[in-house]
Write an enzyme that holds these catalytic residues in place. Structure first.
Site, PDB file in Angstrom:
ATOM      1  N   ILE A 119      -1.910   5.244  -5.370  1.00 53.40           N
ATOM      2  CA  ILE A 119      -2.043   5.145  -6.819  1.00 53.40           C
ATOM      3  C   ILE A 119      -3.079   6.175  -7.239  1.00 53.40           C
ATOM      4  CG2 ILE A 119      -1.352   2.723  -6.957  1.00 53.40           C
ATOM      5  CD1 ILE A 119      -4.251   1.919  -7.182  1.00 53.40           C
ATOM      6  N   ASP A 120      -3.053   6.570  -8.503  1.00 50.30           N
ATOM      7  CA  ASP A 120      -3.943   7.624  -8.975  1.00 50.30           C
ATOM      8  C   ASP A 120      -5.411   7.239  -8.820  1.00 50.30           C
ATOM      9  OD1 ASP A 120      -1.689   9.019  -9.778  1.00 50.30           O
ATOM     10  OD2 ASP A 120      -1.798   8.304 -11.856  1.00 50.30           O
ATOM     11  N   LYS A 121      -6.255   8.238  -8.726  1.00 47.53           N
ATOM     12  CA  LYS A 121      -7.701   8.031  -8.665  1.00 47.53           C
ATOM     13  C   LYS A 121      -8.180   7.194  -9.848  1.00 47.53           C
ATOM     14  CE  LYS A 121     -12.088  10.589  -8.866  1.00 47.53           C
ATOM     15  NZ  LYS A 121     -12.723  11.929  -8.895  1.00 47.53           N
TER      16      LYS A 121
END
Length: 306
Positions: A119-121
């Site tokens: 998942i994105d930062k």
């Protein structure tokens, strides 16, 4: 620090990949990747040939996880689930990236443990970890086959009254975009679907707390889809602000205070809430205990413009 340099003295010439295999207990493929990633130095010079015989002073840059005390929220013999905070990457992209979720994974489960997906930062929430290579491969196959049911919570700009499906192809790096990593709706892109379910409308902030269910797993899918239907996620520093500012965010020249002012939140208000899947004949349904509705409401700095 996530990376450290280990130094050795080798008196008898030995094949570089064999030295790495024997010293670190890794496979030939892993040894060759270590050289390809420019992590081996011989007598202060970068080693570039995997088949070279090396001796003398050898320095190897290795990843060593340093825990900050984040513990998994669920685990079995084969896998674990972390509830990742926003602002933490899963894997370091370069040596200067510092602390990532990998620090927790490697320090607790060892070098063969890895995340089964990403998942994105900026996104918080559940991340599934394979504790060993076999489990990692099997879990990644479940994701690739779209047999993992994922639910996200988000706070978006504007009012959404009814449930609907976003069915819009997504493509990275289109010619008209000045941002290399941005995803756009484009007819030549990959099929992508996201179901949007309104949960609560906050009239005082003109924002809707929603549940988002991605039926496909494209990069930035939920963020790009919600931007496409003119309900960008609050706090998104890439989708929902102009590309000049988004580029400044990506290159690190935008201050955190400016990001908060422009996006109305100090972080992206997107949370990976649940994972449901079958592994080795057992059904799992794992929920985050993070109170996204309350936390996101409080993080929205002011009323969204009409």
């Amino acid at each position: 620090m996530s990376y450290t340099t280990k130094k050795f003295t080798v008196e008898t010439p030995v094949l570089a990949f064999r030295f790495l295999m024997d010293t670190f207990g890794i496979t030939m493929s892993e040894a060759q990747k270590t050289i390809d990633r420019k992590r081996v130095y011989v007598n202060d010079e970068l080693l570039t040939r995997k088949s070279a015989r090396i001796f003398g002073e050898i320095a190897v840059v290795v990843f060593e996880g340093t825990s900050k005390g984040l513990i998994p929220v669920f685990e079995t013999e084969d896998f674990a689930v972390y509830d990742k905070p926003s602002g933490v990457m899963i894997h370091p992209r370069k040596r200067s990236d510092g602390y990532t979720l990998n620090d927790e994974i490697k320090s607790r489960y060892g070098k063969d443990a890895n995340a089964a997906h990403r998942i994105d930062k900026s996104t918080s929430g559940l991340v599934l970890i394979g504790k060993n290579k076999k489990a990692e491969i099997e879990l990644k196959a479940i994701f690739a086959a779209r047999k993992v049911h994922k639910r996200y919570f988000a706070l978006v700009r504007g009012k959404i009254s009814d449930e609907f499906l976003i069915d819009a192809k997504l493509k990275r790096d289109i010619a008209t975009s000045q941002i290399r990593l941005k995803v756009h709706v484009d007819e030549t892109g990959k099929p992508s679907q996201t179901r949007v379910i309104p949960v609560c409308y906050f009239e005082d902030k003109h924002a809707t707390f929603i549940e988002a269910i991605p039926y496909t797993g494209r990069q930035h899918q939920i963020r790009a889809h919600l931007f496409h239907v003119k309900h960008p996620i609050v706090g998104d520093p890439i989708y929902g602000i102009d590309e000049v500012d988004a580029e400044r965010f990506l290159d690190g020249s935008m201050t955190h205070e400016e990001q908060t002012r422009k996006t109305l939140s100090p972080r992206l208000l997107l949370h990976a809430q649940s994972l449901a899947f079958c592994y080795k004949g057992i059904d799992y349904a794992i929920e985050s205990t993070f109170n996204a509705k309350s936390e996101f409401y409080n993080l929205l700095q002011e009323k969204v413009n009409e």
